[in-house]
Scaffold this motif. Structure first.
Motif, mmCIF file in Angstrom:
data_model
loop_
_atom_site.group_PDB
_atom_site.id
_atom_site.type_symbol
_atom_site.label_atom_id
_atom_site.label_comp_id
_atom_site.label_asym_id
_atom_site.label_seq_id
_atom_site.Cartn_x
_atom_site.Cartn_y
_atom_site.Cartn_z
ATOM 1 N N LEU A 5 0.223 7.188 -10.539
ATOM 2 C CA LEU A 5 -0.810 8.129 -10.121
ATOM 3 C C LEU A 5 -1.996 7.957 -11.054
ATOM 4 N N LEU A 6 -3.151 7.675 -10.489
ATOM 5 C CA LEU A 6 -4.377 7.480 -11.262
ATOM 6 C C LEU A 6 -5.242 8.731 -11.167
ATOM 7 N N ALA A 53 -2.661 1.559 -8.625
ATOM 8 C CA ALA A 53 -2.164 2.925 -8.427
ATOM 9 C C ALA A 53 -1.650 3.103 -7.001
ATOM 10 N N ASP A 54 -0.723 4.047 -6.874
ATOM 11 C CA ASP A 54 -0.158 4.384 -5.563
ATOM 12 C C ASP A 54 -0.787 5.642 -4.977
ATOM 13 N N GLY A 55 -1.509 6.399 -5.793
ATOM 14 C CA GLY A 55 -2.180 7.616 -5.363
ATOM 15 C C GLY A 55 -3.193 8.019 -6.410
ATOM 16 N N ASP A 84 -9.595 -2.771 1.581
ATOM 17 C CA ASP A 84 -8.497 -3.171 2.460
ATOM 18 C C ASP A 84 -7.121 -2.963 1.850
ATOM 19 N N SER A 85 -7.054 -2.815 0.541
ATOM 20 C CA SER A 85 -5.754 -2.769 -0.138
ATOM 21 C C SER A 85 -5.229 -1.371 -0.432
ATOM 22 N N THR A 86 -6.046 -0.346 -0.258
ATOM 23 C CA THR A 86 -5.601 0.997 -0.638
ATOM 24 C C THR A 86 -5.499 1.956 0.552
ATOM 25 N N ARG A 87 -5.645 1.464 1.747
ATOM 26 C CA ARG A 87 -5.570 2.331 2.936
ATOM 27 C C ARG A 87 -4.246 3.091 2.975
ATOM 28 N N GLY A 88 -4.331 4.352 3.359
ATOM 29 C CA GLY A 88 -3.150 5.185 3.500
ATOM 30 C C GLY A 88 -2.673 5.839 2.221
ATOM 31 N N ARG A 89 -3.275 5.527 1.108
ATOM 32 C CA ARG A 89 -2.824 6.124 -0.149
ATOM 33 C C ARG A 89 -3.259 7.584 -0.241
ATOM 34 N N LEU A 90 -2.434 8.373 -0.908
ATOM 35 C CA LEU A 90 -2.685 9.804 -1.042
ATOM 36 C C LEU A 90 -3.695 10.087 -2.149
ATOM 37 N N PHE A 91 -4.455 11.180 -1.956
ATOM 38 C CA PHE A 91 -5.376 11.602 -3.012
ATOM 39 C C PHE A 91 -5.518 13.117 -3.000
ATOM 40 N N GLY A 92 -5.947 13.636 -4.134
ATOM 41 C CA GLY A 92 -6.289 15.042 -4.290
ATOM 42 C C GLY A 92 -7.617 15.136 -5.023
ATOM 43 N N LEU A 93 -8.252 16.297 -4.936
ATOM 44 C CA LEU A 93 -9.580 16.477 -5.521
ATOM 45 C C LEU A 93 -9.709 17.854 -6.144
ATOM 46 N N TYR A 94 -10.310 17.897 -7.330
ATOM 47 C CA TYR A 94 -10.719 19.169 -7.921
ATOM 48 C C TYR A 94 -12.176 19.063 -8.342
#
Length: 151
Positions: A5-6, A53-55, A84-94
């Motif tokens: 997780l980054l 990173a995975d997310g 092209d390499s990170t499509r579908g990865r999860l993210f959050g924001l604050y």
């Protein structure tokens, strides 16, 4: 092998720092096993950091109606390398703002939609000094995104 997780953050104020620390605490909760949490300041993150990173957890002040220049720079210098390499990865924001965060939310929505990332949790937005409940929401954000990476 662990999941990575980054956290990409710009923390120029004590309020942003408090939010960052709460997000980090949630993401590194000992009950969440198998997640390596990597922190990078927005001005020092590289395309390789995103690719490895995975997310992602993104943190920024809302400045002049948008995300900070530092977070925008992080995406400007990496966008096409990670597209092209990170499509579908999860993210959050604050986000921390003194006069609203709507423009910053739109900016992140635009960037992450273009990248094809998936929103893992509701954004955490805070105006003014973060209260205990705000910091708890930050903790939950970090824990939620980290936990979803290993589900």
């Amino acid at each position: 092998m662990s999941t990575r997780l980054l956290i990409v953050h710009h923390t120029p104020s004590p309020y942003c720092q408090a939010m960052f620390e709460a997000v980090l605490s949630g993401a590194t909760d000992p009950e969440i096993e198998g997640v390596e949490v990597v922190r990078r300041a927005a001005l020092s993150v590289s395309a390789s950091d995103f690719l490895e990173a995975d997310g992602y957890l993104l943190g920024s002040p809302a400045n002049l109606g948008s995300i900070s220049g530092a977070l925008k720079h992080a995406f400007d210098q990496s966008y096409y390398q990670i597209l092209d390499s990170t499509r579908g990865r999860l993210f959050g924001l604050y986000l921390h703002g003194n006069e609203g965060t709507e423009g910053a939310e739109r900016a992140v929505d635009s960037i992450t939609t273009g990248l094809g990332w998936a929103k893992a949790a509701d954004y955490v937005t805070v105006s003014g000094k973060p209260e205990k409940a705000d910091l708890e929401r930050c903790w939950e954000l970090g824990a939620t995104v980290a936990a979803q990476l290993v589900e």
